[in-house]
Design an enzyme around this catalytic site. Structure first.
Site, PDB file in Angstrom:
ATOM      1  N   GLY A   1       0.883  -1.133   0.139  1.00  0.00           N
ATOM      2  CA  GLY A   1      -0.031   0.097  -0.052  1.00  0.00           C
ATOM      3  C   GLY A   1       0.989   1.262  -0.048  1.00  0.00           C
ATOM      4  O   GLY A   1       2.034   1.316  -0.414  1.00  0.00           O
TER       5      GLY A   1
ATOM      6  N   LEU B   1       1.989   3.070   2.619  1.00  0.00           N
ATOM      7  CA  LEU B   1       3.249   3.075   3.450  1.00  0.00           C
ATOM      8  C   LEU B   1       4.277   2.085   2.855  1.00  0.00           C
ATOM      9  O   LEU B   1       5.626   2.436   2.918  1.00  0.00           O
ATOM     10  CB  LEU B   1       2.946   2.836   4.994  1.00  0.00           C
TER      11      LEU B   1
ATOM     12  N   ASN C   1      -1.423   0.413  12.694  1.00  0.00           N
ATOM     13  CA  ASN C   1      -2.068   1.294  13.663  1.00  0.00           C
ATOM     14  C   ASN C   1      -2.722   0.375  14.875  1.00  0.00           C
ATOM     15  O   ASN C   1      -2.873  -0.713  14.487  1.00  0.00           O
ATOM     16  CB  ASN C   1      -2.928   2.288  12.971  1.00  0.00           C
TER      17      ASN C   1
ATOM     18  N   LYS D   1      -0.815   6.924  20.201  1.00  0.00           N
ATOM     19  CA  LYS D   1      -1.538   7.103  18.736  1.00  0.00           C
ATOM     20  C   LYS D   1      -2.796   6.681  18.691  1.00  0.00           C
ATOM     21  O   LYS D   1      -3.622   7.198  18.172  1.00  0.00           O
ATOM     22  CB  LYS D   1      -0.450   6.443  17.565  1.00  0.00           C
TER      23      LYS D   1
ATOM     24  N   ASN E   1      -6.145   8.443  17.496  1.00  0.00           N
ATOM     25  CA  ASN E   1      -6.923   7.929  16.491  1.00  0.00           C
ATOM     26  C   ASN E   1      -8.421   7.642  16.764  1.00  0.00           C
ATOM     27  O   ASN E   1      -9.553   7.824  16.261  1.00  0.00           O
ATOM     28  CB  ASN E   1      -6.451   6.550  15.823  1.00  0.00           C
TER      29      ASN E   1
ATOM     30  N   ASN F   1     -10.963   9.517  14.438  1.00  0.00           N
ATOM     31  CA  ASN F   1     -11.444   8.619  13.278  1.00  0.00           C
ATOM     32  C   ASN F   1     -12.817   8.144  12.939  1.00  0.00           C
ATOM     33  O   ASN F   1     -13.262   8.523  11.982  1.00  0.00           O
ATOM     34  CB  ASN F   1     -10.323   7.692  13.033  1.00  0.00           C
TER      35      ASN F   1
ATOM     36  N   SER G   1      -7.430   8.640   7.707  1.00  0.00           N
ATOM     37  CA  SER G   1      -7.537   7.204   6.902  1.00  0.00           C
ATOM     38  C   SER G   1      -8.733   6.560   7.130  1.00  0.00           C
ATOM     39  O   SER G   1      -9.130   5.834   6.083  1.00  0.00           O
ATOM     40  CB  SER G   1      -6.329   6.446   7.504  1.00  0.00           C
TER      41      SER G   1
ATOM     42  N   GLU H   1      -9.982   0.457  10.018  1.00  0.00           N
ATOM     43  CA  GLU H   1      -9.262  -0.240  11.159  1.00  0.00           C
ATOM     44  C   GLU H   1      -9.883   0.023  12.658  1.00  0.00           C
ATOM     45  O   GLU H   1      -9.350  -0.030  13.489  1.00  0.00           O
ATOM     46  CB  GLU H   1      -7.933   0.413  11.150  1.00  0.00           C
TER      47      GLU H   1
HETATM   48  O1  KPL Z   1      -3.475   9.177  11.935  1.00  0.00           O
HETATM   49  C1  KPL Z   1      -4.291   9.936  11.439  1.00  0.00           C
HETATM   50  C2  KPL Z   1      -5.151   9.332  10.482  1.00  0.00           C
HETATM   51  O2  KPL Z   1      -5.510   9.837   9.424  1.00  0.00           O
HETATM   52  O3  KPL Z   1      -5.322   7.768  10.564  1.00  0.00           O
HETATM   53  C3  KPL Z   1      -4.834  11.121  12.012  1.00  0.00           C
HETATM   54  C4  KPL Z   1      -4.902  12.278  10.848  1.00  0.00           C
HETATM   55  C5  KPL Z   1      -4.071  11.377  12.897  1.00  0.00           C
HETATM   56  C6  KPL Z   1      -6.094  11.156  12.698  1.00  0.00           C
HETATM   57  O4  KPL Z   1      -6.281  10.214  13.617  1.00  0.00           O
END
Ligand code: KPL
Length: 311
Positions: free
Chosen positions: A12, A14, A101, A182, A186, A190, A256, A268
């Site tokens: 993908g 990344l 993630n 993180k 998220n 998200n 994302s 996710e």
């Molecule tokens: O990591 C991110 C994502 O898009 O998954 C951000 C922009 C930090 C939002 O959680």
């Protein structure tokens, strides 16, 4: 680190970014389920275009080489299946790097893989433009380490290799905390932006701002019970500052999870929300907003999996 081949499993955005950057420094091979063009183009954050031939292999037709390192760069929900498909092919001791993630596959694969398992968390931004073209949207930073703090030399060597390749990286002994941090960001951003189809910056306004605040409050209590220190050590205020800082910095972005929803892909949610709810349950804590988002995202995932109705 010896210059044997780095396998990058999951081509993908990344995965292809890592392959592209590493390719000038160590041998790399991109491994995926379907064939991709060998000539790949990377658009850099500065707007330059670079073209490079990358060695490819299909996951079901791997060459008889032993990789120096396997980087797993699939989405979180694809990581365990991708690992299972490779595991029998790998001798004991091959290091695995998990770039996912959330906090779901990391503890499970750290147990299961027969070699060192480094977890990575990165702020590098990339998106796919076409089968042969990836954009490196913004420079970031990567932290690497094992969940139990072992294999520091390996993490340091790999961080050096990544840094030399233009992906600044640092070996750390607290990757578990960094993965949870993180995940916390998220979880607060998200699901809301994905469900309401809004850009991150719209969370600053009504009616969304109080919804973010409620999620932060739930996340802060759960992570305090889990012993995950907030950034700056400042309790709920530390989590608030971190989340609103990220909202500000990514105000014009589509997160994302929203991109996955718009593209009709699985999100996710299991890797991000389920570990928080499992922790809440372990500590006897209520988390109604997180639970509501997980239920909604699971319903969407179930609908995606359903065959189209015959008519
Ligand atoms: O990591 C991110 C994502 O898009 O998954 C951000 C922009 C930090 C939002 O959680």
């Amino acid at each position: 680190m010896t210059p044997a081949t780095h396998w990058i499993v999951g081509p993908g955005a990344l995965g292809r970014l890592i392959a592209f950057r590493l390719a000038g420094h160590v041998p790399v091979r991109l491994v995926g389920r379907r064939p991709l063009p060998g000539r790949q183009t990377l658009v850099t954050p500065e707007g330059d275009t670079r073209v490079q031939a990358l060695a490819m292999a299909r996951a079901d037709a791997l060459p008889p080489e032993i990789p120096a390192v396997v980087h797993l760069t699939t989405k979180a929900h694809g990581a365990e299946a991708a690992h299972a498909a490779l595991a029998a092919r790998l001798p004991d001791g091959v290091p695995l790097v998990l770039w996912q993630n959330g906090f779901a596959c990391q503890p499970r694969l750290s147990e299961r893989h027969r070699g060192p398992v480094l977890c990575a968390t990165t702020t590098e931004g990339a998106h796919v433009q076409a089968d042969d073209r990836v954009t490196h949207a913004g420079h970031g930073h990567t932290y690497l380490g094992t969940l139990d703090g072992t294999h520091a030399d390996l993490a340091t060597a790999l961080a050096r290799t990544l840094t030399a390749a233009g992906l600044p990286a640092e070996a750390v002994d607290d990757i578990r905390v960094r993965l949870w941090r993180k995940l916390a960001v998220n979880a607060a951003i998200n699901p809301l932006v994905a469900r309401f189809a809004i850009r991150n910056g719209q969370l600053r306004d009504r009616p969304f701002r109080p919804l973010v605040e409620r999620l932060i409050a739930e996340v802060a209590v759960i992570l305090a019970a889990e012993g995950v220190t907030p950034p700056g050590g400042g309790g709920q205020e530390g989590w608030r500052q971190l989340v609103w800082q990220v909202v500000e910095a990514t105000a014009s972005n589509r997160a994302s999870m929203l991109q996955d929803v718009l593209a009709g892909r699985l999100t996710e949610h299991e890797a991000i929300l389920a570990p928080l709810l499992a922790a809440a349950e372990r500590h006897g804590l209520a988390a109604p907003c997180l639970a509501d988002h997980l239920t909604a995202m699971r319903l969407r995932a179930a609908a995606l999996a359903e065959p189209p109705a015959a008519c």
